[in-house]
Design a protein around this motif. Structure first.
Motif, PDB file in Angstrom:
ATOM      1  N   THR A 134       0.827  -1.197   0.000  1.00  0.00           N
ATOM      2  CA  THR A 134       0.000   0.000   0.000  1.00  0.00           C
ATOM      3  C   THR A 134       0.864   1.251   0.000  1.00  0.00           C
ATOM      4  OG1 THR A 134      -1.703  -1.186   1.206  1.00  0.00           O
ATOM      5  CG2 THR A 134      -1.859   1.199   1.193  1.00  0.00           C
ATOM      6  N   ALA A 135       1.952   1.229   0.761  1.00  0.00           N
ATOM      7  CA  ALA A 135       2.829   2.394   0.820  1.00  0.00           C
ATOM      8  C   ALA A 135       3.436   2.693  -0.544  1.00  0.00           C
ATOM      9  CB  ALA A 135       3.924   2.179   1.854  1.00  0.00           C
ATOM     10  N   VAL A 136       3.776   1.666  -1.306  1.00  0.00           N
ATOM     11  CA  VAL A 136       4.342   1.870  -2.644  1.00  0.00           C
ATOM     12  C   VAL A 136       3.298   2.493  -3.559  1.00  0.00           C
ATOM     13  CG1 VAL A 136       5.279   0.699  -4.665  1.00  0.00           C
ATOM     14  CG2 VAL A 136       5.977  -0.006  -2.378  1.00  0.00           C
ATOM     15  N   PHE A 137       2.064   2.015  -3.486  1.00  0.00           N
ATOM     16  CA  PHE A 137       0.987   2.577  -4.302  1.00  0.00           C
ATOM     17  C   PHE A 137       0.759   4.040  -3.972  1.00  0.00           C
ATOM     18  CE2 PHE A 137      -3.563   3.577  -4.696  1.00  0.00           C
ATOM     19  CZ  PHE A 137      -3.685   3.470  -6.069  1.00  0.00           C
ATOM     20  N   LEU A 138       0.741   4.368  -2.684  1.00  0.00           N
ATOM     21  CA  LEU A 138       0.526   5.751  -2.278  1.00  0.00           C
ATOM     22  C   LEU A 138       1.683   6.647  -2.704  1.00  0.00           C
ATOM     23  CD1 LEU A 138      -0.992   5.281   1.288  1.00  0.00           C
ATOM     24  CD2 LEU A 138      -2.185   5.905  -0.812  1.00  0.00           C
ATOM     25  N   GLN A 139       2.911   6.141  -2.620  1.00  0.00           N
ATOM     26  CA  GLN A 139       4.066   6.931  -3.034  1.00  0.00           C
ATOM     27  C   GLN A 139       4.018   7.207  -4.529  1.00  0.00           C
ATOM     28  OE1 GLN A 139       7.415   4.696  -1.686  1.00  0.00           O
ATOM     29  NE2 GLN A 139       7.313   5.483   0.400  1.00  0.00           N
ATOM     30  N   ARG A 140       3.606   6.235  -5.317  1.00  0.00           N
ATOM     31  CA  ARG A 140       3.496   6.446  -6.761  1.00  0.00           C
ATOM     32  C   ARG A 140       2.400   7.455  -7.089  1.00  0.00           C
ATOM     33  NH1 ARG A 140       4.154   0.394  -9.305  1.00  0.00           N
ATOM     34  NH2 ARG A 140       6.343   0.143  -8.727  1.00  0.00           N
ATOM     35  N   ALA A 141       1.375   7.492  -6.265  1.00  0.00           N
ATOM     36  CA  ALA A 141       0.282   8.454  -6.473  1.00  0.00           C
ATOM     37  C   ALA A 141       0.650   9.828  -5.933  1.00  0.00           C
ATOM     38  CB  ALA A 141      -0.985   7.938  -5.792  1.00  0.00           C
ATOM     39  N   TRP A 191       2.777   8.334   3.114  1.00  0.00           N
ATOM     40  CA  TRP A 191       2.165   7.448   4.104  1.00  0.00           C
ATOM     41  C   TRP A 191       2.115   8.177   5.438  1.00  0.00           C
ATOM     42  CZ3 TRP A 191      -0.644   3.283   3.868  1.00  0.00           C
ATOM     43  CH2 TRP A 191      -0.829   2.523   5.008  1.00  0.00           C
ATOM     44  N   PRO A 192       0.957   8.226   6.098  1.00  0.00           N
ATOM     45  CA  PRO A 192       0.848   8.967   7.359  1.00  0.00           C
ATOM     46  C   PRO A 192       1.688   8.338   8.470  1.00  0.00           C
ATOM     47  CG  PRO A 192      -1.264   8.013   6.728  1.00  0.00           C
ATOM     48  CD  PRO A 192      -0.293   7.644   5.675  1.00  0.00           C
ATOM     49  N   PRO A 193       2.272   9.178   9.333  1.00  0.00           N
ATOM     50  CA  PRO A 193       3.130   8.650  10.394  1.00  0.00           C
ATOM     51  C   PRO A 193       2.360   7.927  11.495  1.00  0.00           C
ATOM     52  CG  PRO A 193       2.951  11.020  10.576  1.00  0.00           C
ATOM     53  CD  PRO A 193       2.246  10.622   9.309  1.00  0.00           C
ATOM     54  N   ARG A 194       1.094   8.266  11.706  1.00  0.00           N
ATOM     55  CA  ARG A 194       0.302   7.615  12.759  1.00  0.00           C
ATOM     56  C   ARG A 194      -1.009   7.105  12.164  1.00  0.00           C
ATOM     57  NH1 ARG A 194      -1.109  11.785  16.940  1.00  0.00           N
ATOM     58  NH2 ARG A 194      -1.558  12.921  15.044  1.00  0.00           N
ATOM     59  N   TRP A 195      -1.598   6.095  12.822  1.00  0.00           N
ATOM     60  CA  TRP A 195      -2.867   5.548  12.347  1.00  0.00           C
ATOM     61  C   TRP A 195      -3.992   6.567  12.455  1.00  0.00           C
ATOM     62  CZ3 TRP A 195      -3.343   1.683   9.272  1.00  0.00           C
ATOM     63  CH2 TRP A 195      -2.378   0.687   9.266  1.00  0.00           C
ATOM     64  N   ALA A 196      -3.904   7.453  13.434  1.00  0.00           N
ATOM     65  CA  ALA A 196      -4.937   8.487  13.564  1.00  0.00           C
ATOM     66  C   ALA A 196      -4.920   9.427  12.358  1.00  0.00           C
ATOM     67  CB  ALA A 196      -4.732   9.273  14.852  1.00  0.00           C
ATOM     68  N   ASP A 197      -3.752   9.604  11.763  1.00  0.00           N
ATOM     69  CA  ASP A 197      -3.659  10.431  10.568  1.00  0.00           C
ATOM     70  C   ASP A 197      -4.097   9.680   9.314  1.00  0.00           C
ATOM     71  OD1 ASP A 197      -2.618  12.441  12.151  1.00  0.00           O
ATOM     72  OD2 ASP A 197      -0.548  11.798  11.802  1.00  0.00           O
ATOM     73  N   ALA A 198      -4.153   8.372   9.400  1.00  0.00           N
ATOM     74  CA  ALA A 198      -4.529   7.572   8.237  1.00  0.00           C
ATOM     75  C   ALA A 198      -6.040   7.582   7.987  1.00  0.00           C
ATOM     76  CB  ALA A 198      -4.043   6.133   8.413  1.00  0.00           C
ATOM     77  N   VAL A 199      -6.840   7.879   9.004  1.00  0.00           N
ATOM     78  CA  VAL A 199      -8.296   7.863   8.841  1.00  0.00           C
ATOM     79  C   VAL A 199      -8.756   8.910   7.821  1.00  0.00           C
ATOM     80  CG1 VAL A 199     -10.499   8.195  10.030  1.00  0.00           C
ATOM     81  CG2 VAL A 199      -8.702   6.830  11.086  1.00  0.00           C
ATOM     82  N   PRO A 200      -8.331  10.175   7.938  1.00  0.00           N
ATOM     83  CA  PRO A 200      -8.747  11.133   6.903  1.00  0.00           C
ATOM     84  C   PRO A 200      -8.237  10.768   5.507  1.00  0.00           C
ATOM     85  CG  PRO A 200      -7.854  12.292   8.794  1.00  0.00           C
ATOM     86  CD  PRO A 200      -7.598  10.837   9.008  1.00  0.00           C
ATOM     87  N   LEU A 201      -7.031  10.199   5.438  1.00  0.00           N
ATOM     88  CA  LEU A 201      -6.502   9.770   4.151  1.00  0.00           C
ATOM     89  C   LEU A 201      -7.365   8.658   3.566  1.00  0.00           C
ATOM     90  CD1 LEU A 201      -4.337   9.834   1.952  1.00  0.00           C
ATOM     91  CD2 LEU A 201      -3.028   8.217   3.340  1.00  0.00           C
ATOM     92  N   ALA A 202      -7.781   7.706   4.377  1.00  0.00           N
ATOM     93  CA  ALA A 202      -8.639   6.624   3.906  1.00  0.00           C
ATOM     94  C   ALA A 202      -9.991   7.163   3.452  1.00  0.00           C
ATOM     95  CB  ALA A 202      -8.826   5.589   5.011  1.00  0.00           C
TER      96      ALA A 202
END
Length: 51
Positions: free
Chosen positions: A2-9, A13-24
């Protein structure tokens, strides 16, 4: 993977899981918009789905 896909886009990648919720939420919004515009609006997909 997933991190590779996000980097290509161009998305870091968010540093914390709490930051990943808005990204998702954002990514699911983008995928939903794509599906709505390109799959639901396409007559061939609608014919395939309902026949």
């Amino acid at each position: 993977m997933t991190a590779v896909f996000l980097q290509r886009a161009g998305i870091a990648w968010p540093p914390r899981w709490a930051d990943a919720v808005p990204l998702a939420e954002y990514l699911s919004y983008r995928v939903g918009t794509y599906l709505l515009l390109n799959v639901v609006e396409d007559p061939a997909w609608l014919a395939w789905a309902f026949c």
